[in-house]
Write an enzyme that holds these catalytic residues in place. Structure first.
Site, short mmCIF file in Angstrom:
data_model
loop_
_atom_site.label_atom_id
_atom_site.label_comp_id
_atom_site.label_asym_id
_atom_site.label_seq_id
_atom_site.Cartn_x
_atom_site.Cartn_y
_atom_site.Cartn_z
N GLY A 145 0.91 -1.03 0.17
CA GLY A 145 0.13 -0.18 0.12
C GLY A 145 1.13 1.31 -0.62
O GLY A 145 2.01 1.38 -1.02
N THR A 147 3.62 4.60 1.44
CA THR A 147 4.20 5.11 2.71
C THR A 147 3.56 5.62 3.44
O THR A 147 4.95 4.66 4.99
CB THR A 147 4.83 6.00 1.79
OG1 THR A 147 6.00 5.60 0.64
CG2 THR A 147 5.96 6.60 2.59
N VAL A 152 0.66 4.61 5.38
CA VAL A 152 0.02 3.86 6.12
C VAL A 152 1.05 3.31 6.60
O VAL A 152 0.77 2.15 7.67
CB VAL A 152 -0.61 2.99 5.30
CG1 VAL A 152 -1.40 2.30 6.18
CG2 VAL A 152 -2.02 4.12 5.36
N GLY A 153 2.23 2.44 5.46
CA GLY A 153 3.37 1.82 5.99
C GLY A 153 4.38 2.26 7.05
O GLY A 153 4.44 1.36 8.11
N GLU A 199 5.11 -3.16 1.10
CA GLU A 199 5.56 -2.96 -0.40
C GLU A 199 4.98 -1.54 -0.64
O GLU A 199 3.72 -1.12 -1.00
CB GLU A 199 4.95 -4.06 -1.12
CG GLU A 199 6.02 -5.86 -0.28
CD GLU A 199 6.76 -5.97 -1.85
OE1 GLU A 199 6.77 -5.60 -2.88
OE2 GLU A 199 7.97 -6.64 -1.08
N CYS A 209 1.44 0.06 -8.73
CA CYS A 209 2.74 0.72 -8.45
C CYS A 209 3.81 0.74 -8.73
O CYS A 209 4.31 1.42 -8.73
CB CYS A 209 2.87 -0.16 -6.59
SG CYS A 209 3.35 -2.44 -7.76
#
Lengths: 485, 453
Positions: A185, A187, A189-190, A207, A241
């Site tokens: 998802g 950056t 939320v990463g 990812e 992506c």
């Protein structure tokens, strides 16, 4: 939520996900699921993303079937312990790396390739002997619902669960303890996922995304380059992506590139793109508005048409784009292709390096040296030279990001490794205690010298004859014995 | 901008200059490091003695020699490691080149620990340099002399801007963690590991966490008790028990307990004499806090041997506890001291169950002549690593990645693995720029091709 995860953990603790035969059986069941439920899968993808059956099949289902074939074939090899090269001190021992399951894996899928991005990690997690919780993205609603329905019909219901829901449910899920989390998802939320994982010391594979630059060199076959770029940019309506996010090229090339892309778009999608069954739609209104707003104030070379009712955005190319404008500040994730003119490769490299490390880098050139130079002087998750996207399709290449575009990697064996604990094992014998005398107190200088000798030698069966070693070993044992008798 | 921030920014600028990338440069720096270890051996061993009462032998054998060996190994193999790694291609990619290209990550932060303050700073440093990075080193403030020495020596042998040493305590470390790094390797406790990872999450910095736990040591009935007990004694009481890989506690059949105690006692006398306090080879607790902490673990326990301590010199005698209650304090935390509890279990299955009820440890030890027992232990438990029929030794094999799992850590390093974790392994697919048949199949429109399905 806690109950569901505890159930998966209890199921894992029974040990039934460990035997190779079980893992193979589950993977074959997954294979059957993909084959038998194909119509439903393609239907869900069509509803979520306006994806044609052919696209859904060739972009999502085929990848999964390929991955399953590959894993089913190789898994017996992967589960075997991996011997490690030994040194003189450990020559009589067994040294190996033993791959074992981690426990309970959480896979959080994305909405753009909702089938592949949930199932491909799932394959690796099952192959590595784990229990798995899959949390598909709620934005690709039909696929999420379908996965929750069909997975339990084919796989072990307790070991492999699908949990659906939105932000609230995901936040709740992230409070639980997992043994690895793979998230696909954004950056932003990463960072949230990693922070949540830190509370339990859960390793993560993230990812994420970014703006994947695409440099088109003067010395290049523009026809082929532009066709490939067009294919990769507008597939799934730009919602991929590893789409070539923007183009960097010399000003003199700009109009030729525009012409060729325009031509290719016509060839791919026809005169009335809206009517093409092969052209997708933006996932929802929020993203539709977001991408549309990126067009404001830009020089539109072609495209630019939008229709909110159907969330349609035409394949669009922008020229002479200002690097400070909004379209260059965020990952586009839509069918809008900015061209940013640069003087030469040096300036392109500088441009790329001033920005966050992207998930992919693309370079088109007949000059192999230039390609190598671009790779050498920049960084990115991965690279495809003279094409786009394709490095994703080769499972022997680990797929992942770096910096803001992610951490860790998977696909093929790399998935197996990611979802395993690679445990180093040294099995010695309760003999030859004489050789250990060197390490025991009380200590002296002569011991120091002997230790240096032993530790600094590398042992390779092929290079040194066993006879010599045995002789050496005996010699040391005798000498030491004499010293300490 | 604070001094720390300035140092990190300078390091990043230095990395961006590209200086650390060429193989020649990396080799030169590693050779300098080697020279440093040879030339300054005296000062290094003295600092280790000052910090931990480590005898010259222990300092050399347990720290310096391994550090030296790590550099040598890296120097010998680096020309190979940096090469592009070709991978198997498929039909679609057969005309191209497909390989993994290793490149530096950028600015690496290494936070060392105090128990093996030299090697736990140097060994990761070797890997980070080998991978072409710039490195900020933050040694533990608890091993003060070594920290000061590293800050003095490193700039004399390595490039000052590229490999700065930052010393300080919690406030300095907290400030350091606000900066952006491209990888953080931390050695220390589980609690602080979580803090590190949380800080790293703000910048999406990948981490390698070398933490700890209670490494169990199972002694089977079918085993040479003499040898087993000698090896355990060596590993447990080295550095006064302050080693992340120490066999934390013993699990064995009640019938064995008495013999195990006797043999360990005998070995202790052989190693350290009747009074370990006067042995040159026996270490001391690193500070008063840890001294008090470990002494408190002995309270209320059945002491079979030792049990006494001297606060002034931070000496704790090698201690064995028997019939230990699993719920007592000594079994609730990593001991990290010269106290060895023995817990009686009726069988191998019970030992396995006991281990599995607890967080995954950094190491697992099992002593048995029976290969089946060893294999079963390994198959039915988890731990960072395993040594069977000895202790600690798996960490000394450069080809075995060293790291934890669960609460004992994530990621691993040593040897080539260090090079890998401090590199970005970038997947590259280079195709020829010419027309391909597969293009026809993948490009829209698809209505005609749908029938190919």
């Amino acid at each position: 939520m806690e109950q569901l995860v505890l159930r998966a953990r209890a199921a894992f603790q029974t040990g039934r996900s460990r035997p190779l035969s079980f893992r193979l059986q589950q993977l074959r069941a997954l294979q059957r699921m993909v084959q038998e439920c194909q119509k439903e899968i393609l239907g869900a993808l069509a509803q979520d993303l306006h994806k044609s059956e052919f696209n859904a099949f060739s972009q999502e289902v085929v990848s999964i079937l390929g991955e399953l074939d590959h894993v089913l074939e190789k898994l017996p090899e992967w589960v075997a312990p991996e011997p490690a090269k030994k040194n003189l001190l450990t020559m009589m021992d067994e040294a190996y790396v033993h791959s074992e399951p981690l426990g309970v894996i959480l896979i959080i899928g994305a909405w753009n390739y909702p089938f592949v991005l949930n199932i491909q990690p799932l394959i690796g997690a099952i192959a590595a002997g784990n229990a798995v919780i899959v949390k598909p993205s709620e934005l690709s609603e039909k696929t999420a619902t379908l996965l929750a329905k069909i997975l339990p019909q084919y796989l072990d219901k307790e070991l492999y669960q699908v949990i659906n829901g939105g932000v609230k449910e995901t936040t709740e899920l992230l409070k639980q303890r997992f043994d690895h989390i793979l998230y696909t998802g954004s950056t932003g939320v990463g960072k949230i996922v990693m922070e949540a994982a830190a509370k339990h010391l859960t390793p993560v594979t993230l990812e994420l995304g970014g703006k994947s630059p695409c440099y088109i060199d003067k010395d290049c076959n523009l026809d082929i380059a532009c066709r490939r770029v067009t294919w990769g940019k507008y597939m799934n309506c730009g919602q991929i992506c590893i789409a070539p996010d923007y183009i960097l090229c010399e000003p003199s090339l700009q109009s030729q590139i525009v012409e060729r892309i325009k031509e290719t778009v016509r060839e791919f999608y026809g005169e009335e793109i809206k009517k093409s069954p092969d052209y997708e739609r933006i996932i929802n209104l929020h993203h539709f508005k977001r991408v549309t707003s990126l067009l404001e104030g830009q020089k539109i070379a072609f495209g630019g048409e939008t229709d909110e009712a159907t969330r349609y955005i035409a394949p669009t190319v922008l020229t002479d784009v200002n690097p400070n404008s909004k379209v260059m500040q965020e990952e586009i994730f839509g069918p809008v292709l900015p061209i940013v003119p640069v003087k030469n490769a040096d300036e392109a490299i500088q441009f790329i390096n001033q920005r966050e490390k992207p998930l992919a880098l693309y370079v088109f050139s007949n000059n192999n040296k230039l390609i190598k130079r671009m790779i050498e002087e920049t960084s990115s998750g991965g690279v495809t030279g003279n094409d786009v996207i394709m490095h994703f399709t080769l499972s022997s290449l680990p797929f992942g990001g770096v910096g803001n575009s992610g951490m860790g990697a998977y696909h093929g064996k790399h998935s197996f490794d990611t979802f395993s604990h690679r445990r180093s094992c040294l099995i010695k014998k309760l003999k030859m205690e004489g050789a250990n005398k060197l390490r025991y107190p009380p200590n002296s200088q002569s011991k120091v010298d002997w230790a240096s000798f032993f530790l600094l030698k590398r042992f390779n069966k092929v290079r040194i004859g066993l006879f010599f070693l045995a002789f050496l070993g005996i010699l040391v044992a005798i000498t030491v014995k004499f010293q300490y008798c | 901008m604070s001094k720390i921030s300035e140092t990190v920014q300078r390091a990043r600028a230095a990395f961006n200059s590209g200086k650390t990338r060429p193989l020649k440069f990396r080799i030169q720096q590693l050779e300098n490091l080697q020279r440093m270890m040879k030339e300054r051996e005296e000062e290094i061993t003295e600092a280790l003695y000052a910090d931990l009462h480590k005898s010259k032998w222990c300092a050399l054998y347990e720290e310096c020699t391994y550090a030296f060996e790590e550099v040598k190994y890296a120097l010998a193999n680096l020309p190979q490691w940096i090469l592009d790694e070709p991978v198997e291609k498929n039909d679609n990619t057969k005309d191209g080149q497909a390989y993994i290209h290793s490149e530096p990550l950028g600015v690496v932060l290494i936070i060392g620990s105090w128990d093996y303050p030299f090697i736990l700073s140097i060994q990761p440093l070797v890997g980070a340099i080998a991978a072409g990075n710039v490195v900020v080193l933050k040694p533990s403030e608890l091993s003060e002399q070594t920290a000061i020495l590293l800050a003095t020596l490193l700039p004399q042998y390595l490039d000052k801007d590229l490999f700065p040493v930052i010393n300080g305590g919690v406030p300095e470390t907290t400030e350091l963690l606000k900066e952006k790094f491209d990888h953080i390797l931390f050695t220390g406790s589980t609690g602080v590991g979580k803090i590190i990872m949380t800080a790293a999450a703000k910048h999406l910095t990948p981490v390698t966490l070398e933490l700890g736990g209670k490494s169990p040591c199972y002694i089977d009935k079918d085993c040479d008790l003499d040898i087993a007990c000698r090896r355990i004694t060596w590993g447990k009481f080295m550095n006064c028990g302050q080693i992340c890989l120490a066999p934390d506690y013993i699990l064995c059949d009640p019938a064995l307990q008495g013999q195990v105690v006797e043999k360990i006692k005998k070995t202790l006398k052989e190693f350290y004499g009747d009074d370990a306090k006067s042995s040159h080879d026996y270490g001391r607790m690193v500070n008063s806090r840890h001294f008090k902490r470990v002494m408190s673990l002995i309270e209320g326990q059945k002491v079979a041997y030792g049990g006494n301590g001297d606060e002034a010199s931070r000496y704790i005698a090698p201690t064995i506890l028997t019939d230990v209650d699993p719920r007592s304090q000594v079994m609730q935390e990593e001991i990290f001291g010269p106290v060895l509890p023995i817990i009686c279990v009726k069988s191998l299955d019970e030992a396995i169950q006991f281990i599995n009820e607890r967080p995954k440890p950094l190491a697992l030890y099992v002593f048995s002549n029976n290969d089946q027992v060893i294999k079963k232990m390994i198959a039915e438990t988890s731990s960072g690593g395993v040594t069977a029929n000895d202790v600690i030794a798996h960490a000394d094999v450069h080809t075995l990645p060293f790291g934890g799992i669960g609460d004992s850590g994530m990621g691993s390093y040593h040897g080539k693995k260090s090079f890998e974790i401090f590199s970005h392994r970038r997947s590259c697919l280079i195709k020829p720029l010419k027309k391909e048949d597969s293009d026809k199949v993948r490009f829209p429109p698809f209505s005609a091709k749908a029938s190919l399905k």
